[in-house]
Scaffold this motif. Structure first.
Motif, PDB file in Angstrom:
ATOM      1  N   ASP A 128       0.799  -1.225   0.000  1.00 51.38           N
ATOM      2  CA  ASP A 128       0.000   0.000   0.000  1.00 51.38           C
ATOM      3  C   ASP A 128       0.832   1.276   0.000  1.00 51.38           C
ATOM      4  N   SER A 129       2.158   1.154  -0.077  1.00 51.87           N
ATOM      5  CA  SER A 129       3.002   2.351  -0.141  1.00 51.87           C
ATOM      6  C   SER A 129       2.928   2.955  -1.539  1.00 51.87           C
ATOM      7  N   ARG A 130       2.774   4.267  -1.600  1.00 51.09           N
ATOM      8  CA  ARG A 130       2.704   4.953  -2.895  1.00 51.09           C
ATOM      9  C   ARG A 130       3.819   5.976  -3.093  1.00 51.09           C
ATOM     10  N   GLN A 131       4.696   6.107  -2.098  1.00 52.24           N
ATOM     11  CA  GLN A 131       5.871   6.969  -2.238  1.00 52.24           C
ATOM     12  C   GLN A 131       7.076   6.224  -1.696  1.00 52.24           C
ATOM     13  N   LEU A 132       8.197   6.353  -2.395  1.00 52.75           N
ATOM     14  CA  LEU A 132       9.392   5.575  -2.041  1.00 52.75           C
ATOM     15  C   LEU A 132      10.641   6.389  -2.339  1.00 52.75           C
ATOM     16  N   LEU A 133      11.523   6.470  -1.350  1.00 55.71           N
ATOM     17  CA  LEU A 133      12.829   7.101  -1.558  1.00 55.71           C
ATOM     18  C   LEU A 133      13.858   5.981  -1.620  1.00 55.71           C
ATOM     19  N   LEU A 134      14.506   5.826  -2.761  1.00 56.98           N
ATOM     20  CA  LEU A 134      15.540   4.807  -2.929  1.00 56.98           C
ATOM     21  C   LEU A 134      16.904   5.445  -2.690  1.00 56.98           C
ATOM     22  N   VAL A 135      17.652   4.905  -1.733  1.00 53.07           N
ATOM     23  CA  VAL A 135      19.025   5.367  -1.484  1.00 53.07           C
ATOM     24  C   VAL A 135      19.937   4.205  -1.840  1.00 53.07           C
ATOM     25  N   ALA A 136      20.593   4.305  -2.990  1.00 55.12           N
ATOM     26  CA  ALA A 136      21.445   3.231  -3.494  1.00 55.12           C
ATOM     27  C   ALA A 136      22.915   3.613  -3.350  1.00 55.12           C
ATOM     28  N   GLY A 137      23.667   2.835  -2.570  1.00 55.74           N
ATOM     29  CA  GLY A 137      25.080   3.118  -2.359  1.00 55.74           C
ATOM     30  C   GLY A 137      25.933   2.648  -3.518  1.00 55.74           C
ATOM     31  N   LYS A 138      27.097   3.266  -3.675  1.00 56.55           N
ATOM     32  CA  LYS A 138      28.005   2.878  -4.754  1.00 56.55           C
ATOM     33  C   LYS A 138      28.565   1.486  -4.529  1.00 56.55           C
ATOM     34  N   LYS A 286      14.040  19.870   1.707  1.00 60.51           N
ATOM     35  CA  LYS A 286      12.805  20.651   1.603  1.00 60.51           C
ATOM     36  C   LYS A 286      11.850  20.007   0.607  1.00 60.51           C
ATOM     37  N   LYS A 287      12.413  19.474  -0.470  1.00 56.66           N
ATOM     38  CA  LYS A 287      11.582  18.803  -1.479  1.00 56.66           C
ATOM     39  C   LYS A 287      10.895  17.582  -0.872  1.00 56.66           C
ATOM     40  N   LEU A 288      11.648  16.797  -0.110  1.00 50.60           N
ATOM     41  CA  LEU A 288      11.061  15.611   0.516  1.00 50.60           C
ATOM     42  C   LEU A 288       9.972  15.994   1.517  1.00 50.60           C
ATOM     43  N   LEU A 289      10.251  17.016   2.334  1.00 46.85           N
ATOM     44  CA  LEU A 289       9.293  17.421   3.349  1.00 46.85           C
ATOM     45  C   LEU A 289       7.986  17.918   2.741  1.00 46.85           C
ATOM     46  N   THR A 290       8.073  18.569   1.599  1.00 49.29           N
ATOM     47  CA  THR A 290       6.864  19.105   0.979  1.00 49.29           C
ATOM     48  C   THR A 290       6.214  18.138  -0.003  1.00 49.29           C
ATOM     49  N   THR A 291       6.866  17.014  -0.265  1.00 49.70           N
ATOM     50  CA  THR A 291       6.315  16.034  -1.205  1.00 49.70           C
ATOM     51  C   THR A 291       5.784  14.788  -0.512  1.00 49.70           C
ATOM     52  N   LEU A 292       6.530  14.275   0.459  1.00 51.10           N
ATOM     53  CA  LEU A 292       6.118  13.051   1.132  1.00 51.10           C
ATOM     54  C   LEU A 292       4.849  13.290   1.963  1.00 51.10           C
ATOM     55  N   ASP A 293       3.953  12.316   1.897  1.00 51.59           N
ATOM     56  CA  ASP A 293       2.653  12.445   2.547  1.00 51.59           C
ATOM     57  C   ASP A 293       2.358  11.188   3.363  1.00 51.59           C
ATOM     58  N   PRO A 294       2.135  11.314   4.661  1.00 50.16           N
ATOM     59  CA  PRO A 294       1.835  10.135   5.482  1.00 50.16           C
ATOM     60  C   PRO A 294       0.707   9.292   4.911  1.00 50.16           C
ATOM     61  N   ALA A 295      -0.241   9.937   4.231  1.00 51.95           N
ATOM     62  CA  ALA A 295      -1.368   9.197   3.656  1.00 51.95           C
ATOM     63  C   ALA A 295      -0.916   8.243   2.558  1.00 51.95           C
ATOM     64  N   ALA A 296       0.251   8.533   1.947  1.00 52.45           N
ATOM     65  CA  ALA A 296       0.786   7.666   0.887  1.00 52.45           C
ATOM     66  C   ALA A 296       1.704   6.600   1.456  1.00 52.45           C
ATOM     67  N   LYS A 297       1.828   6.544   2.783  1.00 56.85           N
ATOM     68  CA  LYS A 297       2.648   5.554   3.472  1.00 56.85           C
ATOM     69  C   LYS A 297       4.051   5.442   2.869  1.00 56.85           C
ATOM     70  N   PRO A 298       4.800   6.533   2.910  1.00 54.18           N
ATOM     71  CA  PRO A 298       6.145   6.560   2.318  1.00 54.18           C
ATOM     72  C   PRO A 298       7.142   5.658   3.031  1.00 54.18           C
ATOM     73  N   VAL A 299       8.079   5.137   2.262  1.00 56.46           N
ATOM     74  CA  VAL A 299       9.146   4.297   2.810  1.00 56.46           C
ATOM     75  C   VAL A 299      10.472   4.727   2.208  1.00 56.46           C
ATOM     76  N   VAL A 300      11.559   4.383   2.901  1.00 57.76           N
ATOM     77  CA  VAL A 300      12.883   4.548   2.338  1.00 57.76           C
ATOM     78  C   VAL A 300      13.449   3.143   2.149  1.00 57.76           C
ATOM     79  N   VAL A 301      13.974   2.888   0.950  1.00 55.68           N
ATOM     80  CA  VAL A 301      14.581   1.595   0.626  1.00 55.68           C
ATOM     81  C   VAL A 301      16.058   1.905   0.433  1.00 55.68           C
ATOM     82  N   MET A 302      16.928   1.341   1.291  1.00 55.84           N
ATOM     83  CA  MET A 302      18.325   1.780   1.237  1.00 55.84           C
ATOM     84  C   MET A 302      19.316   0.641   1.444  1.00 55.84           C
ATOM     85  N   GLY A 303      20.438   0.776   0.732  1.00 55.62           N
ATOM     86  CA  GLY A 303      21.488  -0.228   0.815  1.00 55.62           C
ATOM     87  C   GLY A 303      22.453  -0.074  -0.349  1.00 55.62           C
TER      88      GLY A 303
END
Length: 307
Positions: A128-138, A286-303
């Motif tokens: 049910d997540s509709r927003q995702l921040l992908l942090v991909a390491g080198k 600032k972009k993340l704070l004004t874009t991410l919405d708790p209603a969209a159940k945002p997640v961060v996927v990182m590694g």
């Protein structure tokens, strides 16, 4: 990330704003932290790079916010093949993004939305997540990474890359997917929810996360490479790794124990590796704070790449 101020060292105002902080005991802790928070270079004495330890106190640890600035608490890594830590999510596998959509890669680009992510990790993304921040390491031992914002119109739809993609820094010792320990300068690997934010500055107009505007968001000391941590906690989004949702990023409680670290945050980059947090530019925050919405159940996927 840098060292964080200690979560729990909140001003009376923040105590009223975030529930669970009214007891005499917590007020006493908050007062004690307040006395320490204003030494040279303010380190969030939380844990690692996140809430609790000053970002500079621990040497830049966004993930260990408690060690760096005021809440540089180090968060332990959650591996895709290990039992997820608090805040780590298990869910049905999400579909890949559709090339060619606005803001997405061109049709010739092999990135279908989440090409850096393994099938196992994708399976942990909540359906049910509709927003995702992908942090991909080198690489697994690298402190350099890239943060990219994705969204999808509905559960099960393809992930589409939005306009946001930024250079980022993670832990000085890279990534830890299974046995991360408090203070090891690594960033947790996994899928984590995003629920609470805060910062030294007032929230940007349009911010939807609960936001703790608090003077305790000031890192102490210097970063891992000796760089200044000034401004690192102007904007912070707590990564739900070994923390309680619904509380300020400064909260010091670690449900899974102190050994796993905590205080892993997204915060303003200080141009160097962190103790565990993820650092990106001020404009990106600032972009993340004004874009991410708790209603969209945002997640961060990182590694690291391919995780």
């Amino acid at each position: 990330m840098s060292k964080h101020p200690r979560a729990g060292s909140r001003s009376p105002r923040s105590l009223r704003t975030f529930r669970g902080l009214r007891s005499p005991r917590r007020v006493a802790v908050a007062a004690a932290v307040g006395l320490l928070a204003f030494g040279a270079g303010w380190a969030f004495t939380v844990q690692e790079d996140g809430p609790g330890t000053p970002a500079s106190a621990r040497t830049d640890r966004p993930g260990d916010a408690a060690r760096t600035p005021p809440s540089a608490a180090t968060a332990d890594a959650a591996t895709s093949d290990a039992a997820p830590a608090a805040g780590a999510t298990h869910a049905s596998r999400g579909a890949h993004g559709a090339p060619g959509a606005p803001g997405a890669p061109a049709a010739s680009d092999p990135d279908d939305g989440l090409s850096e992510v393994s099938d196992e990790t994708r399976a942990r993304i909540p359906a049910d997540s509709r927003q995702l921040l992908l942090v991909a390491g080198k690489a697994r031992d690298s402190s350099e990474s890239t943060a990219t914002l994705y969204s999808r119109p509905a559960a099960g739809a393809d992930w589409v890359r939005t306009a946001g993609s930024w250079p980022a820094h993670n832990g000085a010792s890279g990534w830890n997917s299974a046995e991360r320990e408090d203070g090891d300068l690594t960033t947790p690997v996994g899928v984590f929810t995003l629920s609470d934010a805060g910062g030294l500055l007032e929230k940007p107009p349009g911010t939807k996360f609960p936001y703790d505007h608090n003077r305790l968001f000031v890192p102490t000391g210097r970063g891992v490479n000796g760089e200044s941590l000034a401004g690192a906690f102007e904007y912070v989004i707590a990564i739900d790794y070994n923390r309680r949702k619904g509380f300020s990023p400064l909260d010091l409680v670690k449900p899974e124990g102190e050994d796993k670290g905590g205080g892993i945050w997204l915060h303003v980059d200080h141009n160097g590796p962190s103790q565990g947090c993820i650092g990106i530019s001020k404009e990106a925050m600032k972009k993340l704070l004004t874009t991410l919405d708790p209603a969209a159940k945002p997640v961060v996927v990182m590694g690291p790449a391919g995780f």
